[in-house]
Structures are given as structure tokens and as C-alpha cells.
Design an enzyme around this catalytic site. Sequence first.
Site, mmCIF file in Angstrom:
data_model
loop_
_atom_site.group_PDB
_atom_site.id
_atom_site.type_symbol
_atom_site.label_atom_id
_atom_site.label_comp_id
_atom_site.label_asym_id
_atom_site.label_seq_id
_atom_site.Cartn_x
_atom_site.Cartn_y
_atom_site.Cartn_z
ATOM 1 N N TRP A 353 0.823 -1.219 0.000
ATOM 2 C CA TRP A 353 0.000 0.000 0.000
ATOM 3 C C TRP A 353 0.854 1.265 0.000
ATOM 4 O O TRP A 353 0.339 2.372 -0.196
ATOM 5 C CB TRP A 353 -0.943 0.019 1.210
ATOM 6 C CG TRP A 353 -0.257 0.113 2.544
ATOM 7 C CD1 TRP A 353 0.455 -0.862 3.185
ATOM 8 C CD2 TRP A 353 -0.236 1.245 3.419
ATOM 9 N NE1 TRP A 353 0.926 -0.416 4.391
ATOM 10 C CE2 TRP A 353 0.515 0.877 4.569
ATOM 11 C CE3 TRP A 353 -0.777 2.529 3.356
ATOM 12 C CZ2 TRP A 353 0.737 1.751 5.639
ATOM 13 C CZ3 TRP A 353 -0.551 3.391 4.425
ATOM 14 C CH2 TRP A 353 0.203 3.006 5.549
ATOM 15 N N ASP A 354 2.140 1.106 0.176
ATOM 16 C CA ASP A 354 3.064 2.242 0.144
ATOM 17 C C ASP A 354 2.896 3.053 -1.145
ATOM 18 O O ASP A 354 3.031 4.281 -1.145
ATOM 19 C CB ASP A 354 4.523 1.761 0.197
ATOM 20 C CG ASP A 354 4.813 0.847 1.373
ATOM 21 O OD1 ASP A 354 3.860 0.384 2.028
ATOM 22 O OD2 ASP A 354 5.992 0.579 1.620
ATOM 23 N N GLU A 482 1.854 -1.523 12.936
ATOM 24 C CA GLU A 482 1.915 -2.985 13.006
ATOM 25 C C GLU A 482 2.420 -3.492 14.350
ATOM 26 O O GLU A 482 2.587 -4.705 14.528
ATOM 27 C CB GLU A 482 2.766 -3.511 11.856
ATOM 28 C CG GLU A 482 2.097 -3.287 10.501
ATOM 29 C CD GLU A 482 2.993 -3.554 9.312
ATOM 30 O OE1 GLU A 482 2.487 -3.573 8.183
ATOM 31 O OE2 GLU A 482 4.220 -3.719 9.516
ATOM 32 N N LYS A 587 4.760 1.996 15.879
ATOM 33 C CA LYS A 587 5.772 1.801 14.847
ATOM 34 C C LYS A 587 5.805 2.970 13.868
ATOM 35 O O LYS A 587 6.867 3.428 13.460
ATOM 36 C CB LYS A 587 5.490 0.496 14.102
ATOM 37 C CG LYS A 587 6.482 0.172 12.997
ATOM 38 C CD LYS A 587 6.083 -1.100 12.258
ATOM 39 C CE LYS A 587 7.064 -1.428 11.147
ATOM 40 N NZ LYS A 587 6.634 -2.586 10.350
ATOM 41 N N GLN A 588 4.637 3.434 13.472
ATOM 42 C CA GLN A 588 4.536 4.516 12.486
ATOM 43 C C GLN A 588 3.198 5.207 12.664
ATOM 44 O O GLN A 588 2.340 4.753 13.410
ATOM 45 C CB GLN A 588 4.647 3.960 11.074
ATOM 46 C CG GLN A 588 3.475 3.082 10.658
ATOM 47 C CD GLN A 588 3.700 2.370 9.337
ATOM 48 O OE1 GLN A 588 4.270 1.307 9.317
ATOM 49 N NE2 GLN A 588 3.238 2.967 8.256
#
Length: 747
Positions: A353-354, A482, A587-588
Site C-alpha cells: 500500500w506504500d 503494526e 511503529k509509524q
Amino acid sequence: MQRIFDVAPWNIVTHKLDKENKRLQESLTSLGNGYMGMRGNFEEDYTGDSLSGIYLAGIWYPDKTRVGWWKNGYPKYFGKVINAVNFIKMNFLINGSKLDLNKDTISDFTLDLNMKNATLTRSFIVTKGESKIKFNFVRFLSVAQKELSVQKVSFENVSDKIVDIKVISSLDADVKNEDANYDERFWQVLDIDNEQLIAETKPNDFGTPRFTSGMQVSYVTDMKEIDQKVTDLETSKTFETSLQPNVSAVIEKRVLVVTSRDYENVDDLKDALEGMIAKVSQTSYDDLLSAHTNVWEQRWNQSDIKIDGDTDAQQGMRFNLFGLFTTYSGEDSRLNIGPKGFTGEKYGGATYWDTEAFCIPVYLGVSKPEVSRNLLMYRYNQLKGAYVNAQQQGLKGALYPMVTFNGIECHNEWEITFEEIHRNGDIAFAIYNYTRYTGDKSFVLHEGSKILTEMSRFWADRVHFSKRNNKYMIHGVTGPDEYENNVDNNWYTNFLAKWTLKYTLQILDEVSDGQLAKLDISMEERKQWQDIVDKMYLPYDENLGIFVQHDGFLDKDIEPVSAIPKDQLPINQHWSWDKILRSPYIKQGDVLQGIWDFIDDFTEREKKRNFDFYEPLTVHESSLSPAIHSVLAADLHYEEKAVALYERTARLDLDNYNNDTADGLHITSMTGGWLAMVQGFAGMRVHDDGTLSYKPFLPKKWNSYSFRQVFKGRVIEVDVEKDGPHFKLISGDPVEIKVYDKVRTLK
């Protein structure tokens, strides 16, 4: 932070052969032309630690994934990028002794990746007994002719005695992946002779395509050819010369590479090779290099970002753009952008999906709109696979894969395959983003409306209605963060599901009657979708004034990242997975990812409260994380924070921030430098009404920065200096923009 190359505006250069960090050197000196690419491996055999890798775009293999814990709905295979036939292989004998930089005594070593024209050079002096030879290597993958690899090797006798040199140059199919099972090979040779090698991927059990690749080599040299050798897996030629003191010799190797993606059968493939090699053999090295350099010059004229006053930042920015351009150029809608591109095996080399969330916004700004449209067509052409993915989960509509080469999910981690379903919303956002940015509605009203409809059918089946709360909910998901698996009501996932349904309903009101008939949507479906939009549950905490990442998140022991001992960072390399899942650490961007996507739709207070709460909990252990946080920090006037996060995203691989660049570069996160600069520092926004605006600031330690931006058929140059921003229309019709909310007309 680990820095192994010098800081220079246009070059990734070192004067040290760093055997301890050889893999890192290889990653950082990777080359590619969108059609094929390779790590910065040596041409000759190297007995030290190394990760060899040459990869061909669109070529992959379905590896078995069925294991002891396999469950219904799991992917049948894990798609992996496979090492191509080694077509750059050249070994050298000096008075009969084989060159091996892991063992030999060398001096004057230089390794230099020139980003301006995408050439990799290497030079050194090797001492063997009384002999000294100065070697110089140059190679490039032509962007003027995508099938062409060019190498030029020269050697000079810098000792006072005659030296015998032999060059053994090969096309070698005896290759494997480092992650292969039991040293398995993925290629079998179909045909081989003195100049040509044709190989096919071995049979697989899943009915997926088998690929054929063909290579033909030619040489330009004044050395004497003394031997030819053909085995089952390798074809080679040996050249020889005797060098007097201070005399040089040169050998050029030109290889044409084609695949069955472009040719229907082996005979057509062979004919194509022979036609190409005949033409290339008649062209001089200087002309081949010049054609290649000219294309790169055009690219940089269009997209270069110039930074005055900070060479570290300048090198990082250009390295980001270079990584993107060497991976994907946009001419072929069958191709996409893998997280490692052509630089390593990790992640299988497949599409994530990046692309939709991070890459399309950049390509919209630096390339023709057809490039981004091709990325959207890639998804439309794989809609059939998205149906299969949804059906395997017992659901209606289309579920686009988390990881794929062909539209079928091929990731082998359950929390990714089953749960990280927000990717459907990210693809919907990309369609909206393309339409808003370009003003072109032709895609969304045709192919895009089909994608949106089928994804909306998935969301409508995936949600469930809570009678107790009178709300629609989505349980058992993983969001962008994640480090939180199998959670209920991830805010980002629920928000995107609601937004996708709302956007689809809007588009359905605009499509033609003919297209509406093709979509075959009932009024009951539309009413259900509207009901979900009206009643979707979005977790929110009144006391903190924040969107809650998911149910139960605030029950964790909330402590900032600053509380973690530095010797335990990154936590994904020091903590157990169980400990990470129980921690509050992110994580992000997750909630902040959604705010970044729809930055105009949130108030200053909402952005500030959520950023101030979540950013201190974020470890940024995803390469995708720093850029969006930099943009949000700039939007909130946290300028020092914005600059620090820019430095992290722009130099993520160059400085090996997450200690994982040896596996390959983080290609899709190389969008980060552009995003942080253009959306962050320059405050560029494209609003729903199609207007373009800027609110630039200049980092304190910089003298200026400038960039060019493609926008609706125009090229706009933005130059931010200490006396303020300056704007210039380079090409296209006059356009109105807003600068600090004041209208300006560019002519």
C-alpha cells in the site's frame, strides 16, 4: 546513525573498502532503470560477506507458504523476487592469480555512485607479488535503452615489469536467493551458446506464469580472445593481454536483457536480442553513455530539489529522488514499486500500500500525470485478484492485497493478510488524490468507479452493527501501526472505510447512466452504505480531545519513547514480539496517518492535540513514519521538530537509522524527502476545490531551497530564500495560487 560514505551533493562516494559493512555499501550503490536493477556487487567473485542481487522488473516466483499453522483463507504462496542470471560477472587473473578484494592487498580505493548520470565507478590499485595493476570499473543500466547493461573495465600496469592479464567474462545461471530453501535455484536453462543464454523459471504448483529471460553479450576490446566455454549453466569467454609498464588495456561488456513479459515465445525473444545486439555493437561507448546521461539530465531538470547551506540535507534529498527514479519511471502499467525496488530480496519485492499512500503524491508532483494514472491502472487490471482475496475471507466485493505481484495476496503473516485491510481505503484515497491534483476525472468516472464500488461492497460486508452502541464497527484488524495486532475499531481503518463509502456515493452521482448500469448497484446497497457512513464508530476520548487509535489503547501504561533506555532501541531488534504488542509504542503514524491524508479536514486544535499525544509514543521504526510526522510538525509550526524528522527521512538509508539498510534500500519511503520538503517546509496543499496553496518556511541553518512542481499541465518553480518565497511559472497557462492565504497569479 551509521555513516560510511562521504557527504557530497551529487555523489555517494567512499575511499574505503569497508569489509565489515560490505552489504551496506552494496545497498547504497544500487543501480536501476525501471526495467532491471542490481545491488552494488563487484563484477568479480568476492569471498567475503556479500548479498548478490540482480533483479528484473515483473519477474517473480511463487514460493510455498503452507506450514503447520496454515488456516483456511491463508495465501497459497509467498511471492518472491528472484535473482536473475548474473550478466555482469567478470573475473580477472593477474599473472595467473585471481583478483579477490577480500584477500588481496589494495590501495587508492574509490567507490563512487554518481547520481547525476546514474553511473557506478570503482577504482583501486592491487599488489600481487611484484606486480601492481590499477583497475577502473564503470557501469550503467541505460535509461535510453531499457534492455541494455554497459560495463567498461580498464587496467593499467603501474609496476616496472610486464604483467599478464586474463579476463573471464560470463553469463551465469548458477544463481540463487539468499532466502531460498536448501539452496534451490529458480531458473533452468533452455538454450545456451557462446553469446546467448535463455532461461526459464522452474515449474510451480500454483498455476502462476513461468517467465523466460534471454541475454546476449557483445564485447569491445583490443585484448585477444583465447577461449570460449559453455556449460549447462554458464557461457564464458576469456581474453588475454600482456601489459608493458605504464600501458593500459580496456574491455567493454554490453548485455541485452529481454523477458517473456514482452515477447510471446522464445523465437521472438531470440530475434529481439539479435536485432538489439547488432545495433548496440555498432554504437560507441561514448554515444551509449551520452544517450543515457541526456535522459537523466532531463529528469533532474524537472525534479531536482536544490538546498543551499546544508550538504547533508542536499545529498539525502537527491538520494531519495534517485532511488525512486531508478526503480519506477511509469511507462508500463504492468509494473509497480516494491519496497526494496531492485536493491534486495526482503519483502519479496512485491507491491504494498506504500505506492498509493506515499509514492503517488510524489509522482504527481515530479512527473506527467500519466505516470500516476498507470499506477492506478495497475490496481484496476488486478481487480480480478482482489475478488479472490475477498472470497477467501468469505466476504463480498474486492479486497486488494497487502502484498502482491498479480493481484492475489501473497504475504504469509496472518496479521498482515487477514487484518491490515486499511489498504482498500488507501487505494480509494489514491484515486481521490489523483483526481483532485490533476483535475482529470476520466479515471474516477470509469475504471475508478468500478474499483470504488467493489471496495465499498467489501467494507459493507466487513463491518458489523453493534445494537448496544447503535454503531457500525470493525473488529479484528491491524492498522498502519503494526505493533498493534488483532485490535478492535482501529480509528484509521474505520475512518477510511467510512470515507471510502462516502466518496463512492459521491462519485456514483457523477458517473454516466451507462457506467452506472455496468456497476449494477441497487438502491438497497446505496442506502446501506449511507447508513454505515452515518453510524460508523470512530473512537474518541473527550478528556484528552484525541482520536483513540483503537479500543483499549488508552488502557496501556502510557509512557513516552524517551523513557526507553537508548540501548534498547530499536525495540524491534531488542524486545520480544509479545513485549512490543503489550507496549504503547507506535511503529509509524496511525491516527496521524489519517490526519496527514486529510489534513484540511481537521482543525488546528485537533491536529495539535493528536500530534502532541501520539508523536512522543512513536518509535519511527517504519521507514514510512518520519516523513508524515515532519509534514504535520511543519503544519503546526514545530519547525525544529519538522527539520529533525526531515533529516531522518532524507538520510534514513544513507545513515542506516534503523540498522537494516544492509538488506536493501527503503525505496517507497524515499518519497519522504520530497513530502517533508514540499508538503512540510513549503506548506504545499491542493484543496478539494482544485486550488493550490503554499505557506513556506526556511529552516534556520539553510540559506535557501528550491524545487519544481508539476501541476495541471504547468511547471511551477518555488524558491524559498531568507527574504521570503518566490514563484515562477516555467511552462503552461497562467494559474492562480495562494501564498499565506493571499492570491497570486503566475504568468
